[in-house]
Design a protein around this motif. Structure first.
Motif, PDB file in Angstrom:
ATOM      1  N   GLY A  92       0.801  -1.218   0.000  1.00  0.00           N
ATOM      2  CA  GLY A  92       0.000   0.000   0.000  1.00  0.00           C
ATOM      3  C   GLY A  92       0.830   1.263   0.000  1.00  0.00           C
ATOM      4  N   LEU A  93       2.156   1.136  -0.160  1.00  0.00           N
ATOM      5  CA  LEU A  93       3.052   2.285  -0.156  1.00  0.00           C
ATOM      6  C   LEU A  93       3.692   2.437  -1.524  1.00  0.00           C
ATOM      7  N   VAL A  94       4.047   3.681  -1.884  1.00  0.00           N
ATOM      8  CA  VAL A  94       4.648   3.965  -3.160  1.00  0.00           C
ATOM      9  C   VAL A  94       5.689   5.060  -2.988  1.00  0.00           C
ATOM     10  N   GLU A  95       6.799   4.955  -3.700  1.00  0.00           N
ATOM     11  CA  GLU A  95       7.834   5.973  -3.714  1.00  0.00           C
ATOM     12  C   GLU A  95       7.685   6.783  -4.997  1.00  0.00           C
ATOM     13  N   THR A  96       7.613   8.065  -4.868  1.00  0.00           N
ATOM     14  CA  THR A  96       7.444   8.950  -6.030  1.00  0.00           C
ATOM     15  C   THR A  96       8.498  10.041  -6.012  1.00  0.00           C
ATOM     16  N   ASP A  97       8.692  10.626  -7.166  1.00  0.00           N
ATOM     17  CA  ASP A  97       9.585  11.779  -7.241  1.00  0.00           C
ATOM     18  C   ASP A  97       8.733  13.043  -7.338  1.00  0.00           C
ATOM     19  N   PRO A  98       9.335  14.229  -7.145  1.00  0.00           N
ATOM     20  CA  PRO A  98       8.548  15.479  -7.197  1.00  0.00           C
ATOM     21  C   PRO A  98       7.856  15.687  -8.536  1.00  0.00           C
ATOM     22  N   ALA A  99       8.452  15.179  -9.621  1.00  0.00           N
ATOM     23  CA  ALA A  99       7.831  15.389 -10.932  1.00  0.00           C
ATOM     24  C   ALA A  99       6.484  14.687 -11.025  1.00  0.00           C
ATOM     25  N   ASP A 116      -3.357   4.859  -2.005  1.00  0.00           N
ATOM     26  CA  ASP A 116      -4.734   5.345  -1.973  1.00  0.00           C
ATOM     27  C   ASP A 116      -4.804   6.842  -2.223  1.00  0.00           C
ATOM     28  N   THR A 117      -3.772   7.564  -1.807  1.00  0.00           N
ATOM     29  CA  THR A 117      -3.770   9.011  -2.022  1.00  0.00           C
ATOM     30  C   THR A 117      -3.664   9.331  -3.501  1.00  0.00           C
ATOM     31  N   LEU A 118      -2.838   8.561  -4.230  1.00  0.00           N
ATOM     32  CA  LEU A 118      -2.747   8.762  -5.668  1.00  0.00           C
ATOM     33  C   LEU A 118      -4.043   8.343  -6.368  1.00  0.00           C
ATOM     34  N   LEU A 119      -4.649   7.255  -5.897  1.00  0.00           N
ATOM     35  CA  LEU A 119      -5.894   6.801  -6.526  1.00  0.00           C
ATOM     36  C   LEU A 119      -7.034   7.773  -6.300  1.00  0.00           C
ATOM     37  N   SER A 120      -6.983   8.547  -5.242  1.00  0.00           N
ATOM     38  CA  SER A 120      -8.088   9.453  -4.921  1.00  0.00           C
ATOM     39  C   SER A 120      -8.240  10.581  -5.938  1.00  0.00           C
ATOM     40  N   VAL A 121      -7.161  10.897  -6.677  1.00  0.00           N
ATOM     41  CA  VAL A 121      -7.261  11.977  -7.650  1.00  0.00           C
ATOM     42  C   VAL A 121      -7.618  11.460  -9.038  1.00  0.00           C
ATOM     43  N   GLU A 125     -13.798   5.597 -12.881  1.00  0.00           N
ATOM     44  CA  GLU A 125     -13.865   4.566 -13.910  1.00  0.00           C
ATOM     45  C   GLU A 125     -12.505   3.978 -14.247  1.00  0.00           C
ATOM     46  N   ASP A 126     -11.409   4.714 -13.947  1.00  0.00           N
ATOM     47  CA  ASP A 126     -10.072   4.242 -14.271  1.00  0.00           C
ATOM     48  C   ASP A 126      -9.384   3.554 -13.106  1.00  0.00           C
ATOM     49  N   VAL A 127     -10.013   3.501 -11.942  1.00  0.00           N
ATOM     50  CA  VAL A 127      -9.388   2.890 -10.766  1.00  0.00           C
ATOM     51  C   VAL A 127      -9.099   1.407 -10.988  1.00  0.00           C
ATOM     52  N   PRO A 128     -10.029   0.589 -11.579  1.00  0.00           N
ATOM     53  CA  PRO A 128      -9.697  -0.832 -11.772  1.00  0.00           C
ATOM     54  C   PRO A 128      -8.427  -1.051 -12.597  1.00  0.00           C
ATOM     55  N   ALA A 129      -8.228  -0.233 -13.636  1.00  0.00           N
ATOM     56  CA  ALA A 129      -7.015  -0.386 -14.440  1.00  0.00           C
ATOM     57  C   ALA A 129      -5.771  -0.040 -13.629  1.00  0.00           C
ATOM     58  N   LEU A 130      -5.828   1.005 -12.805  1.00  0.00           N
ATOM     59  CA  LEU A 130      -4.683   1.374 -11.973  1.00  0.00           C
ATOM     60  C   LEU A 130      -4.412   0.322 -10.896  1.00  0.00           C
ATOM     61  N   MET A 131      -5.478  -0.303 -10.378  1.00  0.00           N
ATOM     62  CA  MET A 131      -5.282  -1.337  -9.364  1.00  0.00           C
ATOM     63  C   MET A 131      -4.539  -2.540  -9.936  1.00  0.00           C
TER      64      MET A 131
END
Length: 816
Positions: A92-99, A116-121, A125-131
């Motif tokens: 449930g954790l992800v490492e991201t860069d500022p970009a 979940d924070t990234l999925l909230s934006v 309809e696109d959440v299943p593909a991102l999951m």
């Protein structure tokens, strides 16, 4: 690292460099750098490029901390609008860069490192593909590409493109997902693209079946995109059922598909094609460039490029479309947009068409179950029928037909039409067909059959009415009786080729008036005549009047060849296209019976010696017909059937003998509707219950038929007729026993239901035993003789012959 001042195809003054991206035990790829015109890369530039390549490799290996600033990469990635991420599935954790955070509109200090924070934006309809990227399965491909939408804090909707790589462990389970995210370009559709989408929408709107949708998809994709292959498959539970392949030849498709070519198109489980399984699960288009390594099930479909289009529908994914190119094909952004729009439209149309096909299949099954599966074979004639459903709407209507064998020489033809085209009309049609058949089999005359059906429909309290034409035809004589209830008049084709519309007096349609009368019309048919019964769908339409339609049918009837009634029926239907109304056609070619049965009947009076007289009538009839070898078997069957009728029923009893070719039918009619039943257990001490077993042993076939006012129990026996010498007269009357051999007591059925109760019992035993020996010595063989011997043992060796009648002047039809 290779750094040079120039390469083939590149100006000599342009420096070009290639830097390997190392990984444990192998290589991730290489970084290609093109410098500005000059003398090449200096030592400082080389050192910078080496450190830059190491930073890129570390980012790709997932070793770098993306939350920490990277002076070498961050500025370059921000300039290109590319963000990167790394995650471990299941955490449930992800490492991201500022970009990346800048792309999705989340401030650096406002991100908590959760997926979940990234999925909230993102758009729901696109959440299943991102999951499917965040939590990949073991069957997920190593590389993934998809586009998704996000909603910025300002409310702006933006498209982003994600490319990632799944790192798997020793067991094949995903351990790490590395990827980059960039802004997807938003393109304006050209006028040609808009026109193409408009045409596709209109064409899919007219497509009603799955095959119609498939043809539209091929027309919309193959030629406009220059594709070499197009395949469309429905998703049916866990299988893919191919509905169209273009080109249709098996040689143009993978070897695995050819092995699955069990029917018109192949079908295969979704699990056998991981690439399609992932596309169906994500619901996103996948584009595979030339040279991509695919599983054997997809190899060869698109060596120059392959587009996998899941077809989204309201309740899920309806199927998948594959578009392949043989030569190298570059997917332009506008082409991707067109493919995405096409997939959405086709998915909805395919779902709608599948529902329509299921509805039509149900309607067809209902219609077939309500109409007769096959028509009976008729002595002296041939009957054929045709039915076509309506062209539009629910393809089930109220037209019906039936051919009912009433007896050995009579047949009933029925055709009708219930008002409307709906499941309700089909239900009424089925009830009416069953009712007419039941009333006809009971033995009612045609007008009574139709009157009963009319009262039944009135009693149903439905708003629908029905028309009907009922014909009863004597196959021996060719005499026909017609009853018409609001239906079209029947047509006749005479042996000379002339046709006529039979003037049958008509009555009201069924279901209008309970006390309606239905008059009879008689007509004699000559051998070679053809009788045609049709419904109004054949002769009436929006642009065709009934009279003109009947004239055209008469012309077709006269021009057709009566030698083949099936082709004649097809000729009456005309063009193969379906009509506005359903159509039923029933034809009967009357040939006449080559061998007419011979009949004789006897009314059995309820007297103590009734069975004796029935046997004597039968023996006299058999002698007149030249039947001697099987006479004992026939007399035994007559005795048992008449005895059962007298003992177990009330009212009149009648015996009929019918001889047709080598078959003799014994029929005993009584007033009880209950069919005779053989006893379950009969022991040696039982004094009755063996009669039906004897009948079964003596008969080639036997049974019971309900008729109006009772039933008929019949038995068929194979017989051989004696050749009559020229000039000899057949026996007309049975021999009369001498007066001195008549017993003092009345012979008949005793209290224990055994034969031969009288003083002449012992005197007859020796003569019967001698006759039995003579019969066996004369060469009686086969099952007939075996059954007769068995039957005689059941009856007992002391069975006595019935005495002569005390009323020698009794009439042949019975009575005192």
């Amino acid at each position: 690292m290779v750094l040079d001042g120039g390469q083939d195809g590149v100006a000599a003054s342009t420096p070009l460099g290639a830097l390997p991206l190392e990984a444990a035990g192998g290589w991730l790829g290489c970084l290609v750098v093109v410098g500005e015109a000059g003398e090449g890369f200096g030592s400082e530039q080389r050192e910078f490029l080496e450190r830059y390549a190491e930073a890129v490799a570390g980012r790709l290996r997932g070793e770098a901390d993306r939350s920490a600033p990277s002076p070498l990469l961050d500025s370059a990635l921000r300039a290109m609008g590319v963000g990167s991420f790394a995650l471990s599935p299941g955490t449930g954790l992800v490492e991201t860069d500022p970009a990346l955070l800048e792309l999705v509109g989340i401030p650096d200090d406002g991100f908590d490192g959760k997926t979940d924070t990234l999925l909230s934006v993102s758009v729901p309809e696109d959440v299943p593909a991102l999951m499917s990227v965040i939590e990949p399965s073991a069957q997920a491909p190593g590389r993934r590409e998809l586009e998704f939408r996000i909603r910025r804090p300002t409310g702006e909707l933006c498209w982003l493109r994600l490319n990632c790589r799944v790192l798997k462990g020793l067991g094949g389970a995903p351990e790490r997902v590395l990827g980059v995210v960039s802004a997807a370009p938003v393109l304006r559709r050209s006028a040609s693209d808009v026109a193409r989408i408009q045409w596709l929408t209109a064409a899919l709107d007219d497509a009603t079946t799955v095959r119609d949708v498939s043809r539209v998809v091929v027309a919309a994709l193959r030629e406009p995109l220059g594709a070499d292959r197009v395949a469309l498959a429905e998703l049916l539970e866990d299988r893919l059922a191919v509905t169209v392949l273009d080109p249709p030849g098996a040689g143009a498709w993978p070897e695995l598909w050819r092995r699955e070519w069990r029917s018109e198109w192949p079908d295969a489980p979704v699990s056998a094609l991981p690439t399609l399984q992932a596309a169906l699960r994500d619901g996103r288009m996948s584009l595979w460039q030339a040279g991509s390594v695919l599983e054997p099930g997809l190899a060869g479909i698109g060596p120059g490029g392959l587009a996998v289009l899941p077809l989204p529908a309201r309740s899920g994914v309806a199927g998948v479309c594959l578009v392949g190119w043989d030569t190298r094909h570059e997917f332009a952004p506008e082409e991707r947009a067109l493919l995405t729009a096409t997939a959405g439209l086709v998915g909805q149309a395919l779902k709608r068409a599948h529902a329509y096909d299921a509805e039509q299949e149900l309607a067809t099954m209902l219609q077939r179950s309500l109409l007769p599966r096959r028509l009976p074979r008729l002595p002296g004639g041939t009957a054929v029928a045709r039915y076509l459903p309506a062209r539009r709407g629910l393809q089930v209507g109220g037209d019906w037909y039936d051919v009912i064998a009433l007896s050995e020489n009579k047949v009933a033809l029925v055709i009708g039409d219930v008002q409307g085209h709906s499941a309700g009309a089909a239900t009424i049609m089925g009830q009416m067909r069953t009712a007419v058949r039941a009333y006809a089999v009971e033995g009612h005359p045609p007008d009574v059959v139709v009157a009963h059906a009319n009262r039944l429909l009135v009693g149903m309290e439905t708003d629908l009415f029905a028309t009907c034409c009922y014909v009863e035809l004597d196959m021996e004589e060719g005499n026909a009786l017609f009853v018409r209830a609001g239906h079209l008049a029947p047509l006749a084709r005479h042996p000379d080729g002339g046709t006529e519309e039979i003037a049958v007096e008509g009555g009201l349609p069924l279901g209008v008036l309970a006390d309606a009368e239905f008059p009879l019309t008689a007509l004699a048919l000559a051998p070679g005549s053809v009788l045609a019964l049709v419904t109004d769908g054949l002769v009436e339409s929006a642009d065709l009047q009934v009279d003109e339609g009947m004239r055209l049918v008469r012309q077709a009837l006269a021009a057709a060849d009566p030698a083949d009634p099936g082709r004649m029926a097809d000729a009456l239907l005309g063009e193969a296209g379906r009509r506005e109304d359903d159509v039923a056609v029933l034809l009967l070619r009357y040939d006449g019976m080559r061998i007419r049965p011979v009949r004789a009947g006897w009314v059995v009076w309820r007297l103590p010696d009734a069975v004796m007289h029935a046997r004597r009538f039968s023996a006299r009839t058999l002698r007149s017909w030249g039947i001697a070898a099987e006479a004992d078997s026939v007399l035994l069957v007559v005795s048992e059937l008449v005895t059962n009728a007298l003992v177990h029923t009330q009212g009149a009893v009648r015996v009929e003998l019918t001889l047709a070719a080598d078959r003799l039918r014994v029929t005993v009619s009584d007033s009880s509707p209950r069919a005779p039943a053989k006893p379950v257990v009969v022991d040696w001490e039982s004094t009755g219950g063996r009669g039906l077993f004897l009948v079964e042993a003596m008969s080639a076939a036997w049974g019971s038929v309900p008729v109006g006012g009772g039933k008929q129990v019949w038995s068929e026996i194979v017989v051989t007729r004696r050749e009559t010498e020229p000039g000899a007269e057949p026996d007309e009357e049975p021999e009369t026993e001498p007066e001195e051999r008549r017993p003092g007591r009345v012979w008949g059925l005793g209290r224990d239901r055994t034969w031969g109760l009288g003083r002449g019992r012992d005197r007859r035993r020796s003569r019967d035993q001698g006759r039995s020996r003579d019969d066996r010595a004369g060469g009686r063989e086969g099952e007939q003789a075996v059954g007769l011997d068995r039957a005689m043992r059941h009856i007992g060796e002391g069975a006595a012959e019935p005495p002569a009648s005390r009323h020698p002047n009794r009439s042949p039809e019975g009575g005192p």
